[in-house]
Design a protein around this motif. Structure first.
Motif, PDB file in Angstrom:
ATOM      1  N   PRO A  40       0.799  -1.229   0.000  1.00  0.00           N
ATOM      2  CA  PRO A  40       0.000   0.000   0.000  1.00  0.00           C
ATOM      3  C   PRO A  40       0.836   1.285   0.000  1.00  0.00           C
ATOM      4  CG  PRO A  40      -0.720  -1.497   1.752  1.00  0.00           C
ATOM      5  CD  PRO A  40       0.476  -2.101   1.122  1.00  0.00           C
ATOM      6  N   GLU A  41       1.989   1.268   0.686  1.00  0.00           N
ATOM      7  CA  GLU A  41       2.809   2.482   0.728  1.00  0.00           C
ATOM      8  C   GLU A  41       3.382   2.826  -0.653  1.00  0.00           C
ATOM      9  OE1 GLU A  41       5.379  -0.976   1.972  1.00  0.00           O
ATOM     10  OE2 GLU A  41       3.426  -0.243   2.571  1.00  0.00           O
ATOM     11  N   THR A  42       3.691   1.806  -1.453  1.00  0.00           N
ATOM     12  CA  THR A  42       4.186   2.055  -2.811  1.00  0.00           C
ATOM     13  C   THR A  42       3.086   2.652  -3.678  1.00  0.00           C
ATOM     14  OG1 THR A  42       5.688   0.187  -2.569  1.00  0.00           O
ATOM     15  CG2 THR A  42       5.328   1.003  -4.794  1.00  0.00           C
ATOM     16  N   THR A  43       1.884   2.124  -3.545  1.00  0.00           N
ATOM     17  CA  THR A  43       0.750   2.665  -4.299  1.00  0.00           C
ATOM     18  C   THR A  43       0.478   4.106  -3.884  1.00  0.00           C
ATOM     19  OG1 THR A  43      -0.217   0.463  -4.501  1.00  0.00           O
ATOM     20  CG2 THR A  43      -1.690   2.339  -4.852  1.00  0.00           C
ATOM     21  N   ALA A  44       0.473   4.368  -2.571  1.00  0.00           N
ATOM     22  CA  ALA A  44       0.246   5.736  -2.088  1.00  0.00           C
ATOM     23  C   ALA A  44       1.348   6.666  -2.586  1.00  0.00           C
ATOM     24  CB  ALA A  44       0.167   5.755  -0.560  1.00  0.00           C
ATOM     25  N   GLY A  45       2.597   6.208  -2.582  1.00  0.00           N
ATOM     26  CA  GLY A  45       3.702   7.009  -3.091  1.00  0.00           C
ATOM     27  C   GLY A  45       3.554   7.303  -4.579  1.00  0.00           C
ATOM     28  N   GLY A  46       3.121   6.289  -5.335  1.00  0.00           N
ATOM     29  CA  GLY A  46       2.896   6.478  -6.775  1.00  0.00           C
ATOM     30  C   GLY A  46       1.779   7.477  -7.054  1.00  0.00           C
ATOM     31  N   VAL A  47       0.690   7.386  -6.283  1.00  0.00           N
ATOM     32  CA  VAL A  47      -0.428   8.327  -6.451  1.00  0.00           C
ATOM     33  C   VAL A  47       0.013   9.741  -6.065  1.00  0.00           C
ATOM     34  CG1 VAL A  47      -2.744   8.928  -5.640  1.00  0.00           C
ATOM     35  CG2 VAL A  47      -2.201   6.550  -6.186  1.00  0.00           C
ATOM     36  N   LEU A  48       0.768   9.867  -4.972  1.00  0.00           N
ATOM     37  CA  LEU A  48       1.271  11.180  -4.563  1.00  0.00           C
ATOM     38  C   LEU A  48       2.173  11.769  -5.640  1.00  0.00           C
ATOM     39  CD1 LEU A  48       1.519  13.388  -2.420  1.00  0.00           C
ATOM     40  CD2 LEU A  48       3.403  12.081  -1.408  1.00  0.00           C
ATOM     41  N   PHE A  49       3.055  10.952  -6.186  1.00  0.00           N
ATOM     42  CA  PHE A  49       3.941  11.401  -7.260  1.00  0.00           C
ATOM     43  C   PHE A  49       3.127  11.856  -8.477  1.00  0.00           C
ATOM     44  CE2 PHE A  49       6.757  10.561 -10.928  1.00  0.00           C
ATOM     45  CZ  PHE A  49       7.823  11.370 -10.580  1.00  0.00           C
ATOM     46  N   ALA A  50       2.083  11.117  -8.815  1.00  0.00           N
ATOM     47  CA  ALA A  50       1.232  11.477  -9.963  1.00  0.00           C
ATOM     48  C   ALA A  50       0.509  12.797  -9.715  1.00  0.00           C
ATOM     49  CB  ALA A  50       0.230  10.357 -10.236  1.00  0.00           C
ATOM     50  N   LEU A  51       0.010  13.012  -8.502  1.00  0.00           N
ATOM     51  CA  LEU A  51      -0.688  14.271  -8.192  1.00  0.00           C
ATOM     52  C   LEU A  51       0.253  15.473  -8.279  1.00  0.00           C
ATOM     53  CD1 LEU A  51      -2.939  13.181  -5.189  1.00  0.00           C
ATOM     54  CD2 LEU A  51      -3.728  14.074  -7.389  1.00  0.00           C
ATOM     55  N   VAL A  52       1.449  15.327  -7.730  1.00  0.00           N
ATOM     56  CA  VAL A  52       2.410  16.430  -7.780  1.00  0.00           C
ATOM     57  C   VAL A  52       2.872  16.657  -9.222  1.00  0.00           C
ATOM     58  CG1 VAL A  52       4.691  17.206  -7.007  1.00  0.00           C
ATOM     59  CG2 VAL A  52       3.118  16.134  -5.385  1.00  0.00           C
ATOM     60  N   ALA A  53       3.057  15.594  -9.988  1.00  0.00           N
ATOM     61  CA  ALA A  53       3.440  15.733 -11.401  1.00  0.00           C
ATOM     62  C   ALA A  53       2.342  16.451 -12.180  1.00  0.00           C
ATOM     63  CB  ALA A  53       3.729  14.367 -12.010  1.00  0.00           C
ATOM     64  N   TYR A  54       1.091  16.106 -11.906  1.00  0.00           N
ATOM     65  CA  TYR A  54      -0.025  16.791 -12.571  1.00  0.00           C
ATOM     66  C   TYR A  54       0.015  18.289 -12.257  1.00  0.00           C
ATOM     67  CZ  TYR A  54      -4.604  18.806 -13.206  1.00  0.00           C
ATOM     68  OH  TYR A  54      -5.609  19.661 -13.559  1.00  0.00           O
ATOM     69  N   ALA A  55       0.173  18.616 -10.971  1.00  0.00           N
ATOM     70  CA  ALA A  55       0.191  20.027 -10.569  1.00  0.00           C
ATOM     71  C   ALA A  55       1.372  20.766 -11.207  1.00  0.00           C
ATOM     72  CB  ALA A  55       0.261  20.137  -9.043  1.00  0.00           C
ATOM     73  N   ALA A  56       2.526  20.127 -11.257  1.00  0.00           N
ATOM     74  CA  ALA A  56       3.724  20.789 -11.762  1.00  0.00           C
ATOM     75  C   ALA A  56       3.779  20.883 -13.278  1.00  0.00           C
ATOM     76  CB  ALA A  56       4.962  20.054 -11.251  1.00  0.00           C
ATOM     77  N   PHE A  57       3.345  19.839 -13.964  1.00  0.00           N
ATOM     78  CA  PHE A  57       3.563  19.804 -15.402  1.00  0.00           C
ATOM     79  C   PHE A  57       2.327  20.081 -16.245  1.00  0.00           C
ATOM     80  CE2 PHE A  57       6.941  16.925 -13.760  1.00  0.00           C
ATOM     81  CZ  PHE A  57       8.011  17.755 -14.059  1.00  0.00           C
ATOM     82  N   PHE A  58       1.157  19.755 -15.762  1.00  0.00           N
ATOM     83  CA  PHE A  58      -0.049  19.963 -16.569  1.00  0.00           C
ATOM     84  C   PHE A  58      -0.849  21.182 -16.128  1.00  0.00           C
ATOM     85  CE2 PHE A  58       0.678  15.373 -17.149  1.00  0.00           C
ATOM     86  CZ  PHE A  58       0.819  15.367 -18.524  1.00  0.00           C
ATOM     87  N   ARG A  59      -0.895  21.457 -14.846  1.00  0.00           N
ATOM     88  CA  ARG A  59      -1.706  22.565 -14.349  1.00  0.00           C
ATOM     89  C   ARG A  59      -1.040  23.913 -14.589  1.00  0.00           C
ATOM     90  NH1 ARG A  59      -3.298  26.003 -10.727  1.00  0.00           N
ATOM     91  NH2 ARG A  59      -5.454  26.028 -10.046  1.00  0.00           N
ATOM     92  N   THR A  60       0.277  23.971 -14.507  1.00  0.00           N
ATOM     93  CA  THR A  60       0.965  25.260 -14.651  1.00  0.00           C
ATOM     94  C   THR A  60       0.912  25.739 -16.096  1.00  0.00           C
ATOM     95  OG1 THR A  60       3.098  24.177 -14.960  1.00  0.00           O
ATOM     96  CG2 THR A  60       2.550  24.869 -12.735  1.00  0.00           C
ATOM     97  N   LYS A  61       0.405  26.940 -16.268  1.00  0.00           N
ATOM     98  CA  LYS A  61       0.373  27.567 -17.579  1.00  0.00           C
ATOM     99  C   LYS A  61       0.143  29.058 -17.413  1.00  0.00           C
ATOM    100  CE  LYS A  61      -4.424  26.153 -18.274  1.00  0.00           C
ATOM    101  NZ  LYS A  61      -5.342  25.445 -19.123  1.00  0.00           N
ATOM    102  N   VAL A  62       0.372  29.781 -18.468  1.00  0.00           N
ATOM    103  CA  VAL A  62       0.235  31.230 -18.486  1.00  0.00           C
ATOM    104  C   VAL A  62      -0.679  31.567 -19.648  1.00  0.00           C
ATOM    105  CG1 VAL A  62       1.484  33.396 -18.840  1.00  0.00           C
ATOM    106  CG2 VAL A  62       2.571  31.525 -17.610  1.00  0.00           C
TER     107      VAL A  62
END
Length: 189
Positions: A40-62
């Motif tokens: 479960p900790e690996t899955t939670a880590g993967g989901v956390l990584f995906a959420l932060v990646a989404y915020a950093a790479f897809f959400r950021t725009k001008v």
């Protein structure tokens, strides 16, 4: 105030590529973990990584929307009237200047090598994404001022700059916090 400003968004193309690579890595971690004996900790880590990646790479725009200059950051959005924008310059990050304040976004930037050259580099808006964004946003700001009859660096422009609005993406913040807490608890147990 909404004016005839066209809606236009700018995103750094390398951010999208890194976003897909990060999302793919997160999914691969979760799938490999599920296939080799679920932790479960690996899955939670993967989901956390995906959420932060989404915020950093897809959400950021001008961009420009409804007559406002808009900066989508990781977890917040800053917007103010386009006519209030004094200038935009792109180095390693994008710097937007309005009302004596600087608003920074990592959504658009130059590679380190190009940023170090500074004034020595050629300005090529037709072939260089950062040059294009810089020129386009400065042009859109001038068009917005012209439509409103506002002179650059005037009191009217500075008054418009006081209309800075920040909103938070609470669902994304909440999801990230919940997954981060679950991940931390699973690591401790």
């Amino acid at each position: 105030m909404t004016d005839d400003q066209p809606e236009e968004w700018f995103r750094n193309s390398s951010s999208t590529a890194w976003g897909f690579l990060s999302a793919g890595a997160a999914i691969a971690i979760i799938v490999i973990d599920a296939a080799t004996g679920w932790h479960p900790e690996t899955t939670a880590g993967g989901v956390l990584f995906a959420l932060v990646a989404y915020a950093a790479f897809f959400r950021t725009k001008v961009g420009v929307s409804e007559g406002d200059f808009v900066l989508h950051h990781l977890y917040s959005t800053v917007r103010f009237p386009m006519a209030a924008l004094e200038s935009v310059s792109v180095g390693r990050t994008l710097g937007a200047y309005a009302g004596g304040r600087t608003f920074v976004s990592g959504a658009v930037g130059r590679p380190l090598r190009e940023a170090v050259k500074g004034a020595k580099r050629e300005h090529k808006p037709l072939s260089n994404h950062a040059d294009f964004v810089e020129d386009r946003l400065n042009g859109l700001a001038q068009d917005a001022r012209d439509r409103r009859g506002i002179k650059r660096d005037s009191d009217e422009q500075f008054a418009l700059a006081e209309d800075v609005r920040r909103s938070w993406d609470w669902p994304l913040i909440g999801a990230t916090l919940v997954v981060a807490v679950v991940f931390a608890v699973l690591l401790v147990l």
